[in-house]
Design a protein around this motif. Structure first.
Motif, PDB file in Angstrom:
ATOM      1  N   VAL A   1      13.697   8.051   0.806  1.00  0.00           N
ATOM      2  CA  VAL A   1      13.091   7.239  -0.254  1.00  0.00           C
ATOM      3  C   VAL A   1      11.580   7.289  -0.051  1.00  0.00           C
ATOM      4  CG1 VAL A   1      12.885   4.927  -1.248  1.00  0.00           C
ATOM      5  CG2 VAL A   1      15.099   5.714  -0.396  1.00  0.00           C
ATOM      6  N   ARG A   2      10.860   7.375  -1.162  1.00  0.00           N
ATOM      7  CA  ARG A   2       9.407   7.444  -1.083  1.00  0.00           C
ATOM      8  C   ARG A   2       8.788   6.280  -1.849  1.00  0.00           C
ATOM      9  NH1 ARG A   2       7.677  11.894  -5.713  1.00  0.00           N
ATOM     10  NH2 ARG A   2       8.866  10.884  -7.369  1.00  0.00           N
ATOM     11  N   ILE A   3       7.508   6.064  -1.632  1.00  0.00           N
ATOM     12  CA  ILE A   3       6.724   5.110  -2.409  1.00  0.00           C
ATOM     13  C   ILE A   3       5.724   5.931  -3.210  1.00  0.00           C
ATOM     14  CG2 ILE A   3       5.027   3.245  -2.312  1.00  0.00           C
ATOM     15  CD1 ILE A   3       6.414   2.241   0.246  1.00  0.00           C
ATOM     16  N   ALA A   4       5.634   5.664  -4.510  1.00  0.00           N
ATOM     17  CA  ALA A   4       4.677   6.367  -5.371  1.00  0.00           C
ATOM     18  C   ALA A   4       4.282   5.447  -6.522  1.00  0.00           C
ATOM     19  CB  ALA A   4       5.270   7.673  -5.894  1.00  0.00           C
ATOM     20  N   GLY A   5       3.195   5.795  -7.160  1.00  0.00           N
ATOM     21  CA  GLY A   5       2.641   4.930  -8.194  1.00  0.00           C
ATOM     22  C   GLY A   5       2.804   5.433  -9.615  1.00  0.00           C
ATOM     23  N   ALA A   6       2.084   4.769 -10.484  1.00  0.00           N
ATOM     24  CA  ALA A   6       2.183   5.016 -11.924  1.00  0.00           C
ATOM     25  C   ALA A   6       1.835   6.453 -12.301  1.00  0.00           C
ATOM     26  CB  ALA A   6       1.292   4.036 -12.681  1.00  0.00           C
TER      27      ALA A   6
END
Length: 121
Positions: free
Chosen positions: A99-104
């Motif tokens: 799982v990753r964290i990413a933005g708009a």
């Protein structure tokens, strides 16, 4: 077989088990059908990216959410919204593997890709 990809944004978590399970079920079904899937966990759904949390979401007559999450992780991508993670003090180190964290910016790029179909739950 459908062309393009499916980008699913889930805004509900344990607070709305039916909507939550529906998004994961559609994602897993699309993957089995050969459709590339990107599942975005936003709002309360962000908690589902932490170990053991998907197992806490139960819905009668539905495939357990932790099994659906495993299926999506095996063949698609799962992303937690940057702002949602930050508000909940979730970091990359807290997440389930893959799982990753990413933005708009990343979300917009995915939904604007040729053939992409966005869904919001």
């Amino acid at each position: 077989m459908a062309s393009g990809s499916l980008v699913i944004k889930l805004t509900a978590g344990k607070d709305d088990a039916e909507r939550c399970n529906q998004a994961f079920n559609v994602a897993a079904t699309a993957l089995v059908s050969g459709v590339p899937v990107s599942l975005w966990l936003t709002g309360e759904a962000a908690w589902l990216a932490l170990p053991g949390q998907a197992a806490n979401v139960r819905l009668a007559y539905a495939t357990p959410l932790d099994e659906l999450l495993e299926a999506v992780l095996a063949g698609g991508t799962v992303t937690v919204c940057t702002q949602c993670a930050t508000r909940r003090e979730i970091t990359e180190d807290d997440l389930i593997e893959k799982v990753r964290i990413a933005g708009a910016t990343t979300f917009v790029a995915e939904v604007m890709a040729d053939g992409a179909k966005p869904l919001v739950y």
